[in-house]
Design a protein around this motif. Structure first.
Motif, PDB file in Angstrom:
ATOM      1  N   THR A  76       1.380   5.263  -2.373  1.00 33.91           N
ATOM      2  CA  THR A  76       0.659   6.470  -3.200  1.00 33.91           C
ATOM      3  C   THR A  76       0.317   5.661  -4.589  1.00 33.91           C
ATOM      4  OG1 THR A  76       2.919   7.054  -4.021  1.00 33.91           O
ATOM      5  CG2 THR A  76       1.912   8.464  -2.075  1.00 33.91           C
ATOM      6  N   PHE A  77       0.844   4.642  -4.779  1.00 35.10           N
ATOM      7  CA  PHE A  77       0.661   3.803  -5.972  1.00 35.10           C
ATOM      8  C   PHE A  77      -0.921   2.932  -5.873  1.00 35.10           C
ATOM      9  CE2 PHE A  77       3.693   1.979  -3.362  1.00 35.10           C
ATOM     10  CZ  PHE A  77       3.252   0.690  -2.822  1.00 35.10           C
ATOM     11  N   GLY A  78      -1.261   2.980  -4.876  1.00 34.43           N
ATOM     12  CA  GLY A  78      -2.736   2.249  -4.587  1.00 34.43           C
ATOM     13  C   GLY A  78      -2.207   0.924  -3.712  1.00 34.43           C
ATOM     14  N   VAL A  79      -2.905   0.003  -3.980  1.00 34.67           N
ATOM     15  CA  VAL A  79      -2.819  -1.153  -3.404  1.00 34.67           C
ATOM     16  C   VAL A  79      -2.402  -2.220  -4.364  1.00 34.67           C
ATOM     17  CG1 VAL A  79      -4.028  -3.089  -1.734  1.00 34.67           C
ATOM     18  CG2 VAL A  79      -4.428  -0.752  -1.637  1.00 34.67           C
ATOM     19  N   LEU A  80      -1.396  -2.938  -4.141  1.00 39.52           N
ATOM     20  CA  LEU A  80      -0.987  -3.958  -5.067  1.00 39.52           C
ATOM     21  C   LEU A  80      -0.631  -5.333  -4.631  1.00 39.52           C
ATOM     22  CD1 LEU A  80       2.244  -1.965  -6.429  1.00 39.52           C
ATOM     23  CD2 LEU A  80      -0.087  -2.066  -7.403  1.00 39.52           C
ATOM     24  N   THR A  98       1.080  -7.791  -9.117  1.00 39.95           N
ATOM     25  CA  THR A  98       1.169  -6.571  -9.691  1.00 39.95           C
ATOM     26  C   THR A  98       2.430  -5.882  -8.776  1.00 39.95           C
ATOM     27  OG1 THR A  98      -0.449  -5.661  -7.947  1.00 39.95           O
ATOM     28  CG2 THR A  98      -1.326  -6.107 -10.093  1.00 39.95           C
ATOM     29  N   THR A  99       2.924  -6.138  -7.571  1.00 38.37           N
ATOM     30  CA  THR A  99       3.906  -5.840  -7.176  1.00 38.37           C
ATOM     31  C   THR A  99       5.442  -6.372  -7.888  1.00 38.37           C
ATOM     32  OG1 THR A  99       3.162  -5.625  -4.911  1.00 38.37           O
ATOM     33  CG2 THR A  99       5.570  -5.954  -4.948  1.00 38.37           C
ATOM     34  N   VAL A 106       0.634  -1.211   0.112  1.00 36.32           N
ATOM     35  CA  VAL A 106       0.065  -0.122  -0.258  1.00 36.32           C
ATOM     36  C   VAL A 106       1.077   1.223  -0.171  1.00 36.32           C
ATOM     37  CG1 VAL A 106      -1.848   1.317   1.289  1.00 36.32           C
ATOM     38  CG2 VAL A 106      -1.907  -1.271   1.451  1.00 36.32           C
ATOM     39  N   HIS A 162       3.519  -0.931   3.716  1.00 36.71           N
ATOM     40  CA  HIS A 162       2.918   0.240   3.649  1.00 36.71           C
ATOM     41  C   HIS A 162       3.990   1.231   3.770  1.00 36.71           C
ATOM     42  CE1 HIS A 162       0.998   3.841   5.123  1.00 36.71           C
ATOM     43  NE2 HIS A 162      -0.129   3.591   4.136  1.00 36.71           N
TER      44      HIS A 162
END
Length: 118
Positions: free
Chosen positions: A39-43, A47-48, A37, A113
């Protein structure tokens, strides 16, 4: 090696793997259900891995303060610290980091995070 040293060694390996876009190491480092988690959202794990492919390396990164550890159970702990870094060709940034590790035969990252500091 105590728990704090163990987890900080893993954090440093993750920084190095991210800098080198070493997706095989990143894949082995994360739990299957890992979440990131920031500024890029939730990965999720996949996706990471995908966003780390082709990233420029870090020009530098360093930990700004003495990391703190919160051991939740014998097999779960959170490590917290402030870090400053810069990827080649990008702006320097400072973040507060928290990484939650679980011991599932070995310590793996389950939740991470980042809070961007201005």
């Amino acid at each position: 090696m105590d728990l704090k040293e163990t987890l900080m060694t893993l954090e440093e390996k993750f920084w190095e793997a991210s800098s080198a876009a070493n997706v095989d190491l990143i894949r082995s480092y994360l739990t299957d259900d890992a979440l990131m988690v920031g500024t890029f959202g939730v990965l999720n794990k996949e996706t990471t891995i995908a966003v780390n492919q082709g990233q420029p390396p870090f020009s530098f990164w360093h930990i700004e303060n003495e990391p703190q550890i919160l051991q939740l159970t014998a097999d779960c702990a959170v490590i917290l610290y402030k870090a400053t870094a810069q990827r080649e060709g990008r702006e320097q940034f400072t973040v507060m980091m928290s990484s939650t590790y679980v011991n599932r035969k070995s310590w793996k990252l389950a939740f991470h995070h980042q809070t961007l500091l201005k």
